[in-house]
Design a protein around this motif. Structure first.
Motif, PDB file in Angstrom:
ATOM      1  N   ALA A 196       0.815  -1.221   0.000  1.00 34.59           N
ATOM      2  CA  ALA A 196       0.000   0.000   0.000  1.00 34.59           C
ATOM      3  C   ALA A 196       0.842   1.262   0.000  1.00 34.59           C
ATOM      4  O   ALA A 196       0.345   2.341  -0.314  1.00 34.59           O
ATOM      5  N   SER A 197       2.120   1.144   0.359  1.00 35.02           N
ATOM      6  CA  SER A 197       2.986   2.324   0.451  1.00 35.02           C
ATOM      7  C   SER A 197       3.935   2.479  -0.726  1.00 35.02           C
ATOM      8  O   SER A 197       4.735   3.414  -0.754  1.00 35.02           O
ATOM      9  N   ILE A 198       3.873   1.570  -1.703  1.00 38.24           N
ATOM     10  CA  ILE A 198       4.711   1.703  -2.896  1.00 38.24           C
ATOM     11  C   ILE A 198       4.298   2.988  -3.626  1.00 38.24           C
ATOM     12  O   ILE A 198       3.118   3.205  -3.863  1.00 38.24           O
ATOM     13  N   PRO A 199       5.239   3.852  -3.979  1.00 34.11           N
ATOM     14  CA  PRO A 199       4.877   5.099  -4.670  1.00 34.11           C
ATOM     15  C   PRO A 199       4.110   4.835  -5.959  1.00 34.11           C
ATOM     16  O   PRO A 199       4.297   3.811  -6.617  1.00 34.11           O
ATOM     17  N   GLY A 200       3.230   5.762  -6.296  1.00 27.46           N
ATOM     18  CA  GLY A 200       2.458   5.639  -7.519  1.00 27.46           C
ATOM     19  C   GLY A 200       3.345   5.532  -8.742  1.00 27.46           C
ATOM     20  O   GLY A 200       4.367   6.205  -8.834  1.00 27.46           O
TER      21      GLY A 200
END
Length: 246
Positions: free
Chosen positions: A44-48
């Motif tokens: 969920a925290s992987i950059p866009g």
């Protein structure tokens, strides 16, 4: 510091680029007992714009060994600025003491390594700061034979707190002038942090973002753009340290 991007060019020791591989999820509910697999960036925290890609510890070790072999035939100026930390760190890495993650966008590779193997952060600092802030590398063998690689490193704000034993965060920009006259530029954001876990164990946390492919346009170091906004990157480093600290 070194970055491995599977089936893509490696950001080598010459550019001081680090590690990558598989995303593993945390298990259990006790933060103090969180395993290494729970210390890398959660999905969920992987950059866009980034997509997690598979790789293994063996890929990291093999890629680093190849880079180190290439670096053995390179002349560094100043000579005392030749990087040494990877040579000591890489042989310690195994699939039982290290967890890794790699994610790629169209323009960059993000990698995170968390390991109970202790990295020599002082050696990284010696190779990238002070008189080693600007280093010229001249390979004598391989595809870059005859090239001149000038790497300029700028130290960025490092994370703090009681759990941080040592930390070095830098931006590294390299300009490679090929033997035929062409110019390639590359940029990387690199961090090495020794973090104390709740039980007192020290882990090495590396979080690096590097341009995946070199630009072929001429550029002075001040004209090179980082692979990610520096403030966004520093936020990711802070989050990585907080996860490791429990």
């Amino acid at each position: 510091m070194s970055i491995i991007a599977p089936r893509r060019p490696i950001l080598s020791v010459l550019a001081l680029a680090a590690g990558a591989a598989t995303l593993l999820s945390a298990c259990g509910t006790d933060e103090a007992e969180r395993p290494l697999t729970g210390l890398v960036i959660p999905a969920a925290s992987i950059p866009g714009g980034y997509t997690v890609v598979p790789a293994q510890v063996d890929d990291l070790v093999a890629g680093n060994r190849e880079t180190l072999e290439q670096a053995s035939s390179v002349e560094f100026t100043p000579a005392q600025c030749a990087p040494t930390a990877d040579a000591a760190f890489t042989p310690q890495l195994t699939d039982t003491n290290t967890v890794l993650l790699v994610a790629q966008s169209e323009e960059a590779t993000l990698s995170e390594v968390v390991s109970t193997a202790r990295r020599d952060v002082d050696a990284d600092r010696r190779a990238t700061t002070g008189m080693c802030r600007v280093v010229t590398a001249a390979p004598s063998t391989g595809s870059l034979a005859g090239a001149r690689i000038v790497t300029t490193t700028s130290e960025l704000p490092a994370p703090g707190g009681d759990a941080v034993e040592q930390a070095l965060v830098v931006r590294s920009d390299s300009v490679t002038t090929l033997a035929g006259g062409g110019v390639r530029v590359r940029s990387a954001l690199l961090s090495n942090v020794l973090v104390r876990r709740p039980g007192g164990e020290i882990v090495t946390v590396q979080l690096n973002v590097g341009s995946s492919d070199p630009s072929v346009q001429a550029a002075a170091p001040e004209q090179i753009s980082p692979p990610m906004p520096e403030d966004e990157y520093l936020g990711l480093v802070d989050e990585a340290v907080q996860r490791a600290a429990g």
